[in-house]
Enzyme design. Structure first.
Site, short mmCIF file in Angstrom:
data_model
loop_
_atom_site.label_atom_id
_atom_site.label_comp_id
_atom_site.label_asym_id
_atom_site.label_seq_id
_atom_site.Cartn_x
_atom_site.Cartn_y
_atom_site.Cartn_z
N HIS A 1 17.25 -33.06 8.35
CA HIS A 1 16.45 -32.07 9.11
C HIS A 1 15.53 -32.82 10.07
O HIS A 1 14.52 -33.38 9.66
CB HIS A 1 15.62 -31.21 8.16
CG HIS A 1 14.87 -30.12 8.87
ND1 HIS A 1 14.90 -28.81 8.45
CD2 HIS A 1 14.08 -30.11 9.97
CE1 HIS A 1 14.17 -28.06 9.25
NE2 HIS A 1 13.64 -28.85 10.19
N HIS B 1 13.78 -33.01 14.22
CA HIS B 1 13.54 -32.54 15.60
C HIS B 1 13.40 -33.76 16.50
O HIS B 1 12.48 -34.56 16.32
CB HIS B 1 12.25 -31.72 15.68
CG HIS B 1 12.26 -30.51 14.80
ND1 HIS B 1 12.66 -29.27 15.25
CD2 HIS B 1 11.95 -30.34 13.49
CE1 HIS B 1 12.59 -28.39 14.26
NE2 HIS B 1 12.16 -29.02 13.18
N LYS C 1 21.44 -22.95 12.27
CA LYS C 1 20.06 -22.83 11.80
C LYS C 1 19.53 -21.42 12.01
O LYS C 1 19.67 -20.85 13.09
CB LYS C 1 19.18 -23.83 12.58
CG LYS C 1 17.69 -23.77 12.26
CD LYS C 1 17.36 -24.29 10.87
CE LYS C 1 15.93 -24.01 10.47
NZ LYS C 1 15.01 -25.09 10.71
N HIS D 1 14.96 -21.62 7.74
CA HIS D 1 13.49 -21.72 7.69
C HIS D 1 13.03 -20.54 6.84
O HIS D 1 13.03 -19.40 7.31
CB HIS D 1 12.89 -21.67 9.10
CG HIS D 1 11.40 -21.81 9.09
ND1 HIS D 1 10.75 -22.94 9.54
CD2 HIS D 1 10.43 -20.98 8.64
CE1 HIS D 1 9.45 -22.79 9.38
NE2 HIS D 1 9.22 -21.60 8.84
N HIS E 1 12.91 -27.60 4.07
CA HIS E 1 11.51 -27.97 3.82
C HIS E 1 10.81 -27.07 2.81
O HIS E 1 9.86 -26.37 3.15
CB HIS E 1 10.72 -28.05 5.13
CG HIS E 1 10.97 -26.93 6.12
ND1 HIS E 1 10.84 -25.60 5.79
CD2 HIS E 1 11.34 -26.95 7.42
CE1 HIS E 1 11.12 -24.86 6.84
NE2 HIS E 1 11.44 -25.66 7.85
N ASP F 1 11.99 -33.11 8.60
CA ASP F 1 11.33 -32.13 9.49
C ASP F 1 10.34 -32.86 10.41
O ASP F 1 9.31 -32.29 10.78
CB ASP F 1 10.65 -31.01 8.72
CG ASP F 1 10.35 -29.81 9.60
OD1 ASP F 1 10.91 -29.73 10.72
OD2 ASP F 1 9.56 -28.95 9.19
O1 DOR Z 1 5.97 -27.84 11.42
C1 DOR Z 1 6.99 -27.46 11.95
N1 DOR Z 1 7.37 -27.91 13.17
N2 DOR Z 1 7.74 -26.58 11.33
C2 DOR Z 1 8.79 -26.01 11.91
O2 DOR Z 1 9.40 -25.16 11.29
C3 DOR Z 1 9.18 -26.33 13.29
C4 DOR Z 1 8.67 -27.63 13.69
C5 DOR Z 1 8.71 -27.83 15.18
O3 DOR Z 1 9.77 -27.64 15.77
O4 DOR Z 1 7.69 -28.18 15.76
ZN ZN Z 2 12.07 -28.14 11.31
#
Ligand code: DOR
Ligand code: ZN
Length: 345
Positions: free
Chosen positions: A14, A16, A100, A137, A175, A248
């Site tokens: 997971h 980003h 997702k 999520h 998460h 995450d």
């Molecule tokens: O803390 C987070 N940041 N939780 C999420 O679900 C998304 C993520 C984000 O993309 O910034």
């Molecule tokens: Zn995330």
């Protein structure tokens, strides 16, 4: 206690990475430790088609360092308009690993997410048929639910009915942050698994709120109580294949974090494996780190485990105070303060 460990190279289930100039920072940081990563599709606009996912993958690959074999595993962002045909295309594309689901407005760039699950029945049935996992999520978005209860409410009201309606669908509850979620996953059939972040293993809500508001500890789902953190540590280090590593890691510009309305997300990728090692050591279970970080996720996704290895050494070292990209900067978790383990590359 051992001062050095060799592990099968881990994967991040997971992650980003964002897009544009940030990729020059985020891709090499994750490629340093991880063999593969599930790449979240919550860009603006979101990645809703296979074509967009493949183009995004190509932009990511341009930043993979020459000596690295880092492989981005792409995801589609589920909307109420996602068609069965698009899911079939995703199932046929080897670069797409999952879909997702963001409840609408639950978190960063989730405006295009789902309000009414029933409108996704066609896509979900198709995913079930294709064996494409649904990554969730898991927070209830009904107005008025306390932010600290959103995950627990989601389990009962949304997740339980979903797994009953789609009895073959593979699901990852992303998460997890509460003792309730750990217990829900423990009791569920093996087709339901969960990722656990390093920050939820290391921090509780006091780390967010006590002695001043700490914007770099703000994430969603929000940090919970110490007893929840203890339940996460116990689950992660239990040896159960239902729980595996998903950072995450979610970078935001410093200016968006240190703001009157700060963004949710903690940037853990630069020392992710080291942070997990710290947590597992706290739990007295360093010997269980490899299963959690390097085996169980690949097994769940029915992918081969990595064949290369990484070395972790007990050593005090520090990350920089921030990483510059374009015209901004990203502050990592534990910026400029000592870490206890170091990945030797
Ligand atoms: O803390 C987070 N940041 N939780 C999420 O679900 C998304 C993520 C984000 O993309 O910034
Ligand atoms: Zn995330």
């Amino acid at each position: 206690m051992a001062d050095e460990m060799i592990l099968t190279r881990p994967d991040d289930w997971h992650l980003h990475l964002r897009d544009g100039a940030m990729l020059a920072v985020t891709v090499p940081c994750s490629a340093r430790s991880f063999g593969r990563a599930i790449i979240m599709p919550n860009l603006n606009p979101p990645i809703t088609t296979v074509q967009q996912a493949l183009a995004y993958r190509a932009r990511i690959l341009r930043h993979v360092p020459a000596q690295s074999a880092f492989e981005p595993l792409m995801t589609l962002y589920l909307t109420e308009a996602t068609s069965g045909r698009e899911i079939e295309r995703a199932g046929a594309a080897s670069a797409i690993a999952a879909v997702k689901l963001y409840p609408a407005n639950a978190t960063t760039h989730s405006e295009a997410g789902v309000s009414d699950w029933r409108r996704c029945d066609e896509a979900l049935a198709c995913m079930q048929e294709q064996g494409l996992p649904l990554l969730i999520h898991g927070e209830a978005i009904t107005p008025g639910i306390d932010i600290f209860d959103r995950e627990a409410v989601f389990l009962e009201r949304e997740l339980e009915p979903l797994i009953q309606r789609f009895p073959q669908l593979k699901v990852v509850l992303e998460h997890v942050t509460t003792a309730a979620a750990v217990e829900f996953v423990r009791q569920a059939p093996p087709r339901l698994a969960a990722t656990i972040t390093a920050h939820h293993l290391l921090l509780n809500r006091n780390d967010l709120l006590l002695g001043g508001l700490r914007p770099h500890h703000y994430c969603l789902p929000i940090l919970k109580r110490e007893r929840d953190r203890q339940a996460l540590l116990a689950a992660a280090s239990s040896g159960s294949p239902k729980y595996f590593l998903g950072t995450d890691s979610a970078p935001h510009a410093r200016s968006s974090k240190e703001s009157a309305c700060g963004c949710a997300g903690i940037y853990t990728a630069p020392a992710a494996l080291e942070l997990y090692a710290e947590a597992f050591e706290q739990a007295g279970s360093l010997n269980r780190l490899e299963g959690f970080a390097s085996h169980f996720g690949a097994d769940f996704y029915a992918l081969p485990r990595n064949t290369t290895a990484v070395r972790l050494r007990r050593e005090s070292w520090s990350l920089p105070a921030s990483y510059r990209y374009g015209r901004g900067a990203i502050v990592p978790l534990r910026a400029a303060s000592p870490l206890q383990w170091r990945l030797i590359t």
